[in-house]
Scaffold this active site. Structure first.
Site, PDB file in Angstrom:
ATOM      1  N   ARG A  11       0.842  -1.219   0.000  1.00 45.54           N
ATOM      2  CA  ARG A  11       0.000   0.000   0.000  1.00 45.54           C
ATOM      3  C   ARG A  11       0.869   1.258   0.000  1.00 45.54           C
ATOM      4  O   ARG A  11       0.986   1.955  -0.997  1.00 45.54           O
ATOM      5  CB  ARG A  11      -0.944  -0.040   1.222  1.00 45.54           C
ATOM      6  CG  ARG A  11      -2.068   0.979   1.170  1.00 45.54           C
ATOM      7  CD  ARG A  11      -1.697   2.376   1.633  1.00 45.54           C
ATOM      8  NE  ARG A  11      -1.165   2.455   2.984  1.00 45.54           N
ATOM      9  CZ  ARG A  11      -0.649   3.564   3.502  1.00 45.54           C
ATOM     10  NH1 ARG A  11      -0.594   4.669   2.795  1.00 45.54           N
ATOM     11  NH2 ARG A  11      -0.147   3.563   4.725  1.00 45.54           N
ATOM     12  N   ASP A  12       1.538   1.540   1.108  1.00 48.34           N
ATOM     13  CA  ASP A  12       2.299   2.791   1.229  1.00 48.34           C
ATOM     14  C   ASP A  12       3.475   2.799   0.254  1.00 48.34           C
ATOM     15  O   ASP A  12       3.862   3.853  -0.263  1.00 48.34           O
ATOM     16  CB  ASP A  12       2.798   2.930   2.682  1.00 48.34           C
ATOM     17  CG  ASP A  12       3.140   4.351   3.068  1.00 48.34           C
ATOM     18  OD1 ASP A  12       3.060   5.247   2.218  1.00 48.34           O
ATOM     19  OD2 ASP A  12       3.496   4.580   4.243  1.00 48.34           O
ATOM     20  N   HIS A 205       5.821   4.759  12.720  1.00 45.62           N
ATOM     21  CA  HIS A 205       5.794   4.687  11.243  1.00 45.62           C
ATOM     22  C   HIS A 205       6.736   5.780  10.729  1.00 45.62           C
ATOM     23  O   HIS A 205       6.358   6.943  10.599  1.00 45.62           O
ATOM     24  CB  HIS A 205       4.352   4.914  10.762  1.00 45.62           C
ATOM     25  CG  HIS A 205       4.182   4.860   9.287  1.00 45.62           C
ATOM     26  ND1 HIS A 205       3.493   3.854   8.636  1.00 45.62           N
ATOM     27  CD2 HIS A 205       4.576   5.695   8.307  1.00 45.62           C
ATOM     28  CE1 HIS A 205       3.469   4.075   7.338  1.00 45.62           C
ATOM     29  NE2 HIS A 205       4.121   5.192   7.110  1.00 45.62           N
ATOM     30  N   HIS A 207       9.533   7.468   8.091  1.00 45.31           N
ATOM     31  CA  HIS A 207      10.086   7.551   6.735  1.00 45.31           C
ATOM     32  C   HIS A 207      11.562   7.941   6.860  1.00 45.31           C
ATOM     33  O   HIS A 207      11.990   8.475   7.884  1.00 45.31           O
ATOM     34  CB  HIS A 207       9.295   8.555   5.898  1.00 45.31           C
ATOM     35  CG  HIS A 207       7.986   8.004   5.417  1.00 45.31           C
ATOM     36  ND1 HIS A 207       7.688   7.820   4.093  1.00 45.31           N
ATOM     37  CD2 HIS A 207       6.906   7.563   6.095  1.00 45.31           C
ATOM     38  CE1 HIS A 207       6.474   7.307   3.974  1.00 45.31           C
ATOM     39  NE2 HIS A 207       5.969   7.137   5.177  1.00 45.31           N
ATOM     40  N   CYS A 238       4.423   9.600  -0.238  1.00 46.75           N
ATOM     41  CA  CYS A 238       3.010   9.921  -0.366  1.00 46.75           C
ATOM     42  C   CYS A 238       2.842  10.905  -1.509  1.00 46.75           C
ATOM     43  O   CYS A 238       3.563  11.903  -1.587  1.00 46.75           O
ATOM     44  CB  CYS A 238       2.489  10.520   0.938  1.00 46.75           C
ATOM     45  SG  CYS A 238       0.751  10.956   0.836  1.00 46.75           S
ATOM     46  N   ASN A 247       9.653   4.714   3.040  1.00 47.04           N
ATOM     47  CA  ASN A 247       9.486   4.286   4.425  1.00 47.04           C
ATOM     48  C   ASN A 247      10.780   3.647   4.920  1.00 47.04           C
ATOM     49  O   ASN A 247      11.642   3.239   4.126  1.00 47.04           O
ATOM     50  CB  ASN A 247       8.382   3.225   4.515  1.00 47.04           C
ATOM     51  CG  ASN A 247       7.006   3.784   4.251  1.00 47.04           C
ATOM     52  OD1 ASN A 247       6.337   4.239   5.155  1.00 47.04           O
ATOM     53  ND2 ASN A 247       6.585   3.773   2.996  1.00 47.04           N
TER      54      ASN A 247
HETATM   55  P1  HMG Z   1     -13.253  13.928  -2.595  1.00 47.85           P
HETATM   56  O1  HMG Z   1     -13.006  14.151  -4.058  1.00 47.85           O
HETATM   57  O2  HMG Z   1     -13.228  15.114  -1.698  1.00 47.85           O
HETATM   58  O3  HMG Z   1     -14.561  13.113  -2.210  1.00 47.85           O
HETATM   59  O4  HMG Z   1     -12.189  12.861  -2.109  1.00 47.85           O
HETATM   60  P2  HMG Z   1     -15.923  12.728  -2.789  1.00 47.85           P
HETATM   61  O5  HMG Z   1     -16.630  12.086  -1.654  1.00 47.85           O
HETATM   62  O6  HMG Z   1     -16.535  13.917  -3.472  1.00 47.85           O
HETATM   63  O7  HMG Z   1     -15.619  11.603  -3.883  1.00 47.85           O
HETATM   64  C1  HMG Z   1     -15.054  11.862  -5.138  1.00 47.85           C
HETATM   65  C2  HMG Z   1     -15.136  10.631  -5.996  1.00 47.85           C
HETATM   66  O8  HMG Z   1     -14.395   9.573  -5.381  1.00 47.85           O
HETATM   67  C3  HMG Z   1     -16.558  10.086  -6.146  1.00 47.85           C
HETATM   68  O9  HMG Z   1     -16.614   9.450  -7.426  1.00 47.85           O
HETATM   69  C4  HMG Z   1     -16.651   9.019  -5.094  1.00 47.85           C
HETATM   70  O10 HMG Z   1     -17.584   8.008  -5.397  1.00 47.85           O
HETATM   71  C5  HMG Z   1     -15.240   8.436  -5.131  1.00 47.85           C
HETATM   72  P3  HMG Z   1     -17.338  10.169  -8.661  1.00 47.85           P
HETATM   73  O11 HMG Z   1     -18.772  10.293  -8.247  1.00 47.85           O
HETATM   74  O12 HMG Z   1     -16.669  11.525  -8.830  1.00 47.85           O
HETATM   75  O13 HMG Z   1     -17.075   9.205  -9.789  1.00 47.85           O
HETATM   76  N1  HMG Z   1     -14.852   7.848  -3.851  1.00 47.85           N
HETATM   77  C6  HMG Z   1     -14.342   6.616  -3.744  1.00 47.85           C
HETATM   78  N2  HMG Z   1     -14.070   5.662  -4.640  1.00 47.85           N
HETATM   79  C7  HMG Z   1     -13.542   4.497  -4.170  1.00 47.85           C
HETATM   80  N3  HMG Z   1     -13.282   4.279  -2.870  1.00 47.85           N
HETATM   81  C8  HMG Z   1     -13.557   5.213  -1.946  1.00 47.85           C
HETATM   82  C9  HMG Z   1     -14.110   6.436  -2.375  1.00 47.85           C
HETATM   83  N4  HMG Z   1     -14.473   7.548  -1.718  1.00 47.85           N
HETATM   84  C10 HMG Z   1     -14.946   8.401  -2.646  1.00 47.85           C
HETATM   85  N5  HMG Z   1     -13.288   4.976  -0.664  1.00 47.85           N
HETATM   86  C11 HMG Z   1     -11.375  11.177  -0.626  1.00 47.85           C
HETATM   87  C12 HMG Z   1     -12.116  12.487  -0.744  1.00 47.85           C
HETATM   88  C13 HMG Z   1     -11.076  10.951   0.841  1.00 47.85           C
HETATM   89  C14 HMG Z   1     -12.230  10.067  -1.191  1.00 47.85           C
HETATM   90  C15 HMG Z   1     -10.055  11.302  -1.441  1.00 47.85           C
HETATM   91  O14 HMG Z   1      -9.396  12.461  -1.027  1.00 47.85           O
HETATM   92  C16 HMG Z   1      -9.159  10.130  -1.262  1.00 47.85           C
HETATM   93  O15 HMG Z   1      -9.475   9.026  -1.655  1.00 47.85           O
HETATM   94  N6  HMG Z   1      -7.958  10.359  -0.676  1.00 47.85           N
HETATM   95  C17 HMG Z   1      -7.019   9.289  -0.412  1.00 47.85           C
HETATM   96  C18 HMG Z   1      -5.629   9.801  -0.535  1.00 47.85           C
HETATM   97  C19 HMG Z   1      -4.630   8.737  -0.169  1.00 47.85           C
HETATM   98  O16 HMG Z   1      -4.864   7.553  -0.299  1.00 47.85           O
HETATM   99  N7  HMG Z   1      -3.452   9.182   0.298  1.00 47.85           N
HETATM  100  C20 HMG Z   1      -2.395   8.321   0.688  1.00 47.85           C
HETATM  101  C21 HMG Z   1      -2.658   7.589   1.972  1.00 47.85           C
HETATM  102  S1  HMG Z   1      -2.290   8.490   3.474  1.00 47.85           S
HETATM  103  C22 HMG Z   1      -0.628   8.250   3.712  1.00 47.85           C
HETATM  104  O17 HMG Z   1       0.040   7.769   2.849  1.00 47.85           O
HETATM  105  C23 HMG Z   1      -0.031   8.553   5.045  1.00 47.85           C
HETATM  106  C24 HMG Z   1       0.164   7.297   5.885  1.00 47.85           C
HETATM  107  O18 HMG Z   1       0.845   6.301   5.138  1.00 47.85           O
HETATM  108  C25 HMG Z   1       0.972   7.638   7.122  1.00 47.85           C
HETATM  109  C26 HMG Z   1       2.346   8.195   6.799  1.00 47.85           C
HETATM  110  O19 HMG Z   1       3.001   7.709   5.875  1.00 47.85           O
HETATM  111  O20 HMG Z   1       2.761   9.077   7.535  1.00 47.85           O
HETATM  112  C27 HMG Z   1      -1.166   6.712   6.318  1.00 47.85           C
HETATM  113 MG    MG Z   2       4.211   5.981   5.188  1.00 44.41          MG
END
Ligand code: HMG
Ligand code: MG
Length: 297
Positions: A11-12, A205, A207, A238, A247
């Protein structure tokens, strides 16, 4: 003495790679990590495919993992909202990870909402997960610094960590998303947090942007933390945190813990082979110092 490792590469590690990795490569990665002895492997995420196209094949990845691996290994997936939880449930997932940032800038860029809005969102996920029998782990990002807002205070981290635990997360993983923290920062943050939160409910966690990740693990371990996230070959970053490197590499983590006499249940030789293999598949240099050194012997 033992440590639990949460392997996050599928994933990450992959989410930041722009060229789409074939689904079968992702599945083989998970199978190889499991064969090396890792018991918890974050398999993918059910986030918006428009935001993270690399992981749009989450359902197919889970479908293709061998039944034996699915029953022997914990395979959590990351979900940002109830929609993601429902998709995870349809794929028979029994653990999800929710994520919030301690800071406003990254929250807006990563999940398009404020910190307070994200807390409401994840609470809904935790409440919906409970009757489904799905365990929920929490992540807090940007524990030391935010790419847009600058330094984070321990109070910001404490607020969201306590919220996640009170809401029902069994554990919170504290993410140095930018990889800027040092052991001194770990001392300050945990010095504050451990007054309020039991050490058993926290995970590290880190990096490795500034080469501090393993030093931060050792410092956290000395302060009582026994769960660490890491990524084979140091994969990761990210898409919404520019400049953040990979990481902590799982090979580096296991190498250090082995030398400390701490058991992890992981076979370092198999890890090294897997790190070399996935780096080749992705056409990337191996981000693990120990992995690269051991592979060249
Ligand atoms: P948005 O555009 O504000 O939300 O995104 P929305 O609710 O208006 O949805 C937009 C579209 O996405 C819609 O589709 C939804 O159906 C779809 P459309 O009608 O336009 O065709 N949608 C989804 N589709 C599949 N699965 C879902 C989902 N939710 C909505 N779950 C949202 C808001 C939160 C969805 C978006 O910003 C998002 O998905 N963000 C994820 C970003 C991400 O994955 N970032 C990386 C992970 S975090 C990280 O890496 C840090 C961590 O590792 C810790 C560290 O490293 O420090 C955890
Ligand atoms: Mg990470």
């Amino acid at each position: 003495m033992s440590v639990k490792i949460v392997e996050v590469a599928p994933r990450d590690g992959l989410q930041n790679i722009s060229q789409i990795v074939p689904t079968n490569t992702k599945v083989e990665l998970i199978e190889r990590l499991a064969a090396a002895g890792l018991k918890t492997i974050e398999a993918t995420s059910f986030v918006s495919p428009r935001w993270v196209p690399q992981l749009a094949d989450a359902k197919q990845v889970l479908q293709r993992i061998q039944p034996r691996t699915r029953s022997n290994v914990c395979l959590p997936v990351l979900v940002p909202n109830v929609q993601g939880l429902e998709l995870a449930h349809r794929s028979a997932v029994d653990e999800v990870a929710v994520f919030v940032s301690a800071t406003e800038g990254f929250s807006k860029k990563n999940i398009n909402c404020t910190v307070d809005e994200s807390l409401i969102r994840v609470k809904k996920v935790i409440e919906a997960a409970k009757p489904l029998g799905i365990r929920v782990r929490g992540y807090v990002s940007c524990i030391f610094c935010d790419p847009y807002d600058g330094p984070t205070t321990p109070q910001q981290v404490r607020k969201v960590t306590q919220f996640l635990l009170d809401a029902g997360c069994y554990e919170v993983s504290l993410g140095d998303t930018l990889g800027v923290g040092t052991p001194t920062d770990v001392q300050t943050l945990y010095g504050d947090l451990l007054k309020f939160v039991p050490k058993e409910r926290l995970a590290g966690h880190f990096h490795d942007t500034y080469g501090q990740a393993i030093a931060n693990v050792v410092k956290s371990y000395d302060m009582g933390i026994r769960t660490f996230d890491s990524s084979i070959a140091g994969l990761g970053g990210c898409p919404f945190a520019k400049g953040a490197k990979g990481n902590l590499a799982t090979e580096d983590l296991v190498y250090t813990l082995n030398k400390m006499g701490v058991s992890t249940g992981v076979n370092l030789d198999k890890l090294v082979t897997t790190g070399t293999w996935i780096s080749g598949q992705l056409g990337l240099p191996n981000g693990s110092r120990a992995g690269a050194a051991l592979a060249s012997q």
